[in-house]
Design an enzyme around this catalytic site. Structure first.
Site, PDB file in Angstrom:
ATOM      1  N   ASP A  14      66.243 -24.240 -20.691  1.00 36.81           N
ATOM      2  CA  ASP A  14      65.201 -25.022 -20.215  1.00 36.81           C
ATOM      3  C   ASP A  14      63.774 -24.353 -20.738  1.00 36.81           C
ATOM      4  O   ASP A  14      63.643 -23.381 -19.784  1.00 36.81           O
ATOM      5  CB  ASP A  14      65.223 -25.782 -19.043  1.00 36.81           C
ATOM      6  CG  ASP A  14      64.453 -27.025 -18.780  1.00 36.81           C
ATOM      7  OD1 ASP A  14      64.808 -27.738 -18.208  1.00 36.81           O
ATOM      8  OD2 ASP A  14      63.144 -26.730 -19.234  1.00 36.81           O
ATOM      9  N   ASP A 112      63.268 -29.729 -24.861  1.00 38.33           N
ATOM     10  CA  ASP A 112      63.093 -28.537 -24.433  1.00 38.33           C
ATOM     11  C   ASP A 112      64.438 -28.109 -23.816  1.00 38.33           C
ATOM     12  O   ASP A 112      64.379 -26.894 -22.849  1.00 38.33           O
ATOM     13  CB  ASP A 112      61.914 -28.490 -23.566  1.00 38.33           C
ATOM     14  CG  ASP A 112      62.193 -28.796 -22.023  1.00 38.33           C
ATOM     15  OD1 ASP A 112      62.846 -29.678 -22.035  1.00 38.33           O
ATOM     16  OD2 ASP A 112      61.419 -28.217 -21.463  1.00 38.33           O
ATOM     17  N   GLU A 113      65.514 -28.483 -23.846  1.00 40.32           N
ATOM     18  CA  GLU A 113      66.576 -28.357 -22.984  1.00 40.32           C
ATOM     19  C   GLU A 113      68.045 -28.713 -23.842  1.00 40.32           C
ATOM     20  O   GLU A 113      68.199 -29.196 -24.600  1.00 40.32           O
ATOM     21  CB  GLU A 113      66.462 -29.362 -22.087  1.00 40.32           C
ATOM     22  CG  GLU A 113      67.170 -29.051 -20.713  1.00 40.32           C
ATOM     23  CD  GLU A 113      66.893 -30.200 -19.642  1.00 40.32           C
ATOM     24  OE1 GLU A 113      68.017 -30.618 -19.162  1.00 40.32           O
ATOM     25  OE2 GLU A 113      65.734 -30.446 -19.425  1.00 40.32           O
TER      26      GLU A 113
END
Ligand code: DCP
Ligand code: CA
Ligand code: CA
Length: 350
Positions: A14, A112-113
Site C-alpha cells: 500500500d 495504490d494497493e
C-alpha cells in the site's frame, strides 16, 4: 476442515498517503508542511471532502473523507490542493508495472494497493521479507515514492500487517501469531464488518467497542444465526484465518460524476436538473461502451451517503433507458427520508 489453512505467503503493498505524497514529490517545497488534497476549502466555506492528506496534516486530526470545511477549521494554514486524478492514475500505472515485472500472481485493489501471492517465489517468511523490501526499494528508486508492505499467511492478515507497518515500513505476521494479534483488535479490522455488523455484534456482546477476543466467545452457530452465511466466514476470520485467493480481476472500469450543491436542497426540480446534467456528461464520456450497470449516489445534509444500483444483462439499451432507470433509483433514494441533499452522483460500469 475449513479451519485449517493452506500454507501460503501473501504480501500486501500500500502506497503511503498516496495522492498527497505525489503532490510532495511534484512540489518538494511542500515537504514538511501540512498538505491536504481534496475539494477547494474556500476559506472554510467549501463543501467537498478531503481525499487524503500527509502525516503532518494528520497530526491536526485531518482525515480522508472529512468535510473540507472541517479540515480547514482544524488547520487553516495547511496547503490545500485540488485532486489531480490523471497524474495519480499515471503514477499508479507505473507502480503496477514494477509489480508486474517481478510477480505474476497479483490482485489490484485500488490505485495504490495490491495483494501479491508469493507462495511459489519464496520458501519462508524471511525471504518473503527480503522480497518485500526489494519491491519497496524498487518503487522508491523508480518513482521516488514511499510505500509499506505487510506479509502473512493470508490476505486479511497481510493487510493488517501493512497497516501496522505504515508509514514507510514492512511487517511480517507469522501465521502462528495471527490469532493472537488479531484478537486484540476491534472487530472492524475484519473485511466485511462495517458499522452495521459491528453494532449487531456489539449488541449481542453488550459492548460498544467489541474486540475480536470478545467476538471469539461466540460460536460458529451463533454467528450464523446473527449474520447469516457471512457469520461463518467471520468465525474463521476472528481466528486469523482467511481463505480468499489472490485473484487478478479483470478491471472493471467505471465512469462517474458527482455534484455538491452550493446549499443543501430538497428542491426536486433542481436536483433532477442537476442529475440530468451529470448523467449526460457521463454518457458523453462512456460514448459507445456497453453499460453493464448504473449507480446513483446521494449524500444527505448529515453526510450520510446512500447508493442504489442496478446491473444489466448483455443487451444494449439506449441512453434514455439508462437515464429513466437512474431517475427511478434517485427517486427511491429521495423518498427514503426527508433530509436535504448535499451531493448527487451518477456512475456507470462499462
Ligand atoms: N482516497 C480518497 N478518498 C477517501 C480515501 C482515499 O480519495 N475517502 C484516495 C486518496 C488516497 C488514496 O485514495 O491517497 C489511497 O487511499 P488510502 O486509504 O490508501 O490512504 P492514503 O494512501 O492516502 O494514506 P495511507 O498512508 O494511510 O495509506
Ligand atoms: Ca495508501
Ligand atoms: Ca490504499
Amino acid at each position: 476442515m475449513k479451519n485449517i489453512e493452506k500454507k501460503r505467503i501473501i504480501l500486501h503493498l500500500d502506497m503511503d498517503y498516496f495522492f498527497a505524497q505525489i503532490e510532495e514529490r511534484e512540489n518538494p517545497h511542500f515537504k514538511g508542511k501540512p498538505l491536504v488534497v481534496g475539494a477547494d476549502p474556500k476559506k472554510g466555506k467549501g463543501r467537498g471532502v478531503v481525499s487524503t492528506c500527509n502525516y503532518e496534516a494528520r497530526e491536526y486530526g485531518i482525515r480522508s473523507g472529512m468535510a473540507i470545511s472541517r479540515a480547514y477549521s482544524l488547520c487553516p494554514t495547511a496547503i490545500f490542493l485540488p485532486v489531480n486524478m490523471s497524474l495519480y492514475k499515471r503514477i499508479s500505472i507505473s507502480v503496477f508495472k514494477i509489480i508486474k515485472k517481478s510477480f505474476s500472481k497479483y490482485e489490484k485493489v485500488s490505485l495504490d494497493e495490491a495483494y501479491i501471492d508469493i507462495t511459489e517465489k519464496v520458501n519462508n517468511f524471511k525471504s518473503a521479507e527480503i522480497k518485500g523490501d526489494t519491491l519497496r526499494d524498487e518503487i522508491y528508486k523508480r518513482e521516488k515514492l514511499r510505500s509499506s508492505v505487510g506479509i502473512s499467511g493470508n490476505k486479511m492478515m497481510a493487510k493488517i500487517a501493512c497497516e501496522l507497518a505504515k508509514p514507510n515500513g514492512i511487517k511480517v505476521i507469522l501465521p502462528k501469531n495471527s490469532k493472537k494479534i488479531i484478537s486484540k483488535m476491534g472487530v472492524e479490522v475484519v473485511p466485511g464488518i462495517g458499522p452495521k455488523t459491528k453494532k449487531i455484534i456489539g449488541r449481542k456482546l453488550d459492548k460498544k467497542e467489541p474486540r475480536v477476543k470478545d467476538a471469539n466467545t461466540l460460536s460458529k452457530r451463533e454467528l450464523k444465526e446473527m449474520l447469516g452465511k457471512r457469520g461463518e466466514d467471520f468465525y474463521c476470520m476472528f481466528r486469523g484465518i482467511d481463505h480468499s485467493p489472490v485473484e487478478e480481476k479483470r478491471e472493471i472500469k467505471s465512469i462517474g460524476r458527482e455534484h455538491t450543491f452550493q446549499e443543501d436542497t430538497r428542491d426536486s426540480a433542481k436536483i433532477i436538473e442537476t442529475f440530468k446534467k451529470i448523467v449526460n456528461e457521463v454518457f458523453e464520456e462512456a460514448k459507445n461502451k456497453k453499460i453493464k450497470g448504473i449507480t446513483v449516489v446521494c449524500r444527505f445534509e448529515d453526510f450520510q451517503t446512500r447508493t442504489r444500483q442496478i446491473s444489466f444483462d448483455a443487451k444494449r439499451y439506449d441512453n434514455d433507458f439508462y437515464y429513466k432507470k437512474g431517475i427511478s433509483l434517485l427517486l427511491g433514494l429521495l423518498t427514503e427520508n426527508n433530509k436535504k441533499i448535499r451531493l448527487v452522483g451518477f456512475r456507470v460500469r462499462v
